[in-house]
Design a protein around this motif. Sequence first.
Motif, PDB file in Angstrom:
ATOM      1  N   ARG A  23       2.729  -5.786   2.151  1.00 57.14           N
ATOM      2  CA  ARG A  23       3.200  -4.820   3.134  1.00 57.14           C
ATOM      3  C   ARG A  23       2.017  -4.155   3.819  1.00 57.14           C
ATOM      4  O   ARG A  23       1.002  -3.881   3.184  1.00 57.14           O
ATOM      5  CB  ARG A  23       4.051  -3.746   2.463  1.00 57.14           C
ATOM      6  N   SER A  46       1.130   2.172   6.957  1.00 55.19           N
ATOM      7  CA  SER A  46       0.563   2.953   8.051  1.00 55.19           C
ATOM      8  C   SER A  46       0.059   4.299   7.539  1.00 55.19           C
ATOM      9  O   SER A  46       0.238   4.659   6.373  1.00 55.19           O
ATOM     10  CB  SER A  46       1.617   3.162   9.130  1.00 55.19           C
ATOM     11  N   SER A  74       1.287   7.120   8.221  1.00 51.11           N
ATOM     12  CA  SER A  74       2.430   7.932   7.804  1.00 51.11           C
ATOM     13  C   SER A  74       3.117   7.352   6.565  1.00 51.11           C
ATOM     14  O   SER A  74       4.147   7.846   6.149  1.00 51.11           O
ATOM     15  CB  SER A  74       3.446   8.049   8.941  1.00 51.11           C
ATOM     16  N   HIS A  75       2.544   6.285   6.022  1.00 52.40           N
ATOM     17  CA  HIS A  75       3.007   5.626   4.804  1.00 52.40           C
ATOM     18  C   HIS A  75       4.303   4.834   4.993  1.00 52.40           C
ATOM     19  O   HIS A  75       5.009   4.555   4.029  1.00 52.40           O
ATOM     20  CB  HIS A  75       3.152   6.626   3.653  1.00 52.40           C
ATOM     21  N   ARG A  76       4.614   4.463   6.246  1.00 55.88           N
ATOM     22  CA  ARG A  76       5.726   3.530   6.482  1.00 55.88           C
ATOM     23  C   ARG A  76       5.255   2.148   6.076  1.00 55.88           C
ATOM     24  O   ARG A  76       4.110   1.779   6.340  1.00 55.88           O
ATOM     25  CB  ARG A  76       6.111   3.516   7.954  1.00 55.88           C
ATOM     26  N   ARG A  77       6.131   1.384   5.475  1.00 57.48           N
ATOM     27  CA  ARG A  77       5.762   0.058   4.993  1.00 57.48           C
ATOM     28  C   ARG A  77       6.523  -1.012   5.753  1.00 57.48           C
ATOM     29  O   ARG A  77       7.739  -0.956   5.854  1.00 57.48           O
ATOM     30  CB  ARG A  77       6.059  -0.048   3.497  1.00 57.48           C
ATOM     31  N   THR A  78       5.782  -1.987   6.259  1.00 58.25           N
ATOM     32  CA  THR A  78       6.388  -3.103   6.966  1.00 58.25           C
ATOM     33  C   THR A  78       5.882  -4.398   6.336  1.00 58.25           C
ATOM     34  O   THR A  78       4.736  -4.479   5.894  1.00 58.25           O
ATOM     35  CB  THR A  78       6.032  -3.086   8.462  1.00 58.25           C
TER      36      THR A  78
END
Length: 78
Positions: free
Chosen positions: A16, A19, A21-25
């Motif tokens: 993953r 980001s 902001s700790h968003r995971r993609t």
Amino acid sequence: MSARCQVTGAEPGFGRNVSHSHRRTPRRFDPNIQRKQYWVPSLGRKVRLRVSARGIKVIDRRGIEAVVQEILARGEKL
């Protein structure tokens, strides 16, 4: 073309991106696959392989003859 090395068997890894902001993609870690052509004296012809950078080093170290025999023993087409 598959992202798989014919010599080492390296395949994509998955993970993953994270980001700020700790968003995971989801993402994919592909091996460094190259198409290389080698002359194989025992077969009397050139062979085109899909190899990773590490696979090229393995061929340089062990020799193309030994590597091709191993690939053929696994039943892969050249």
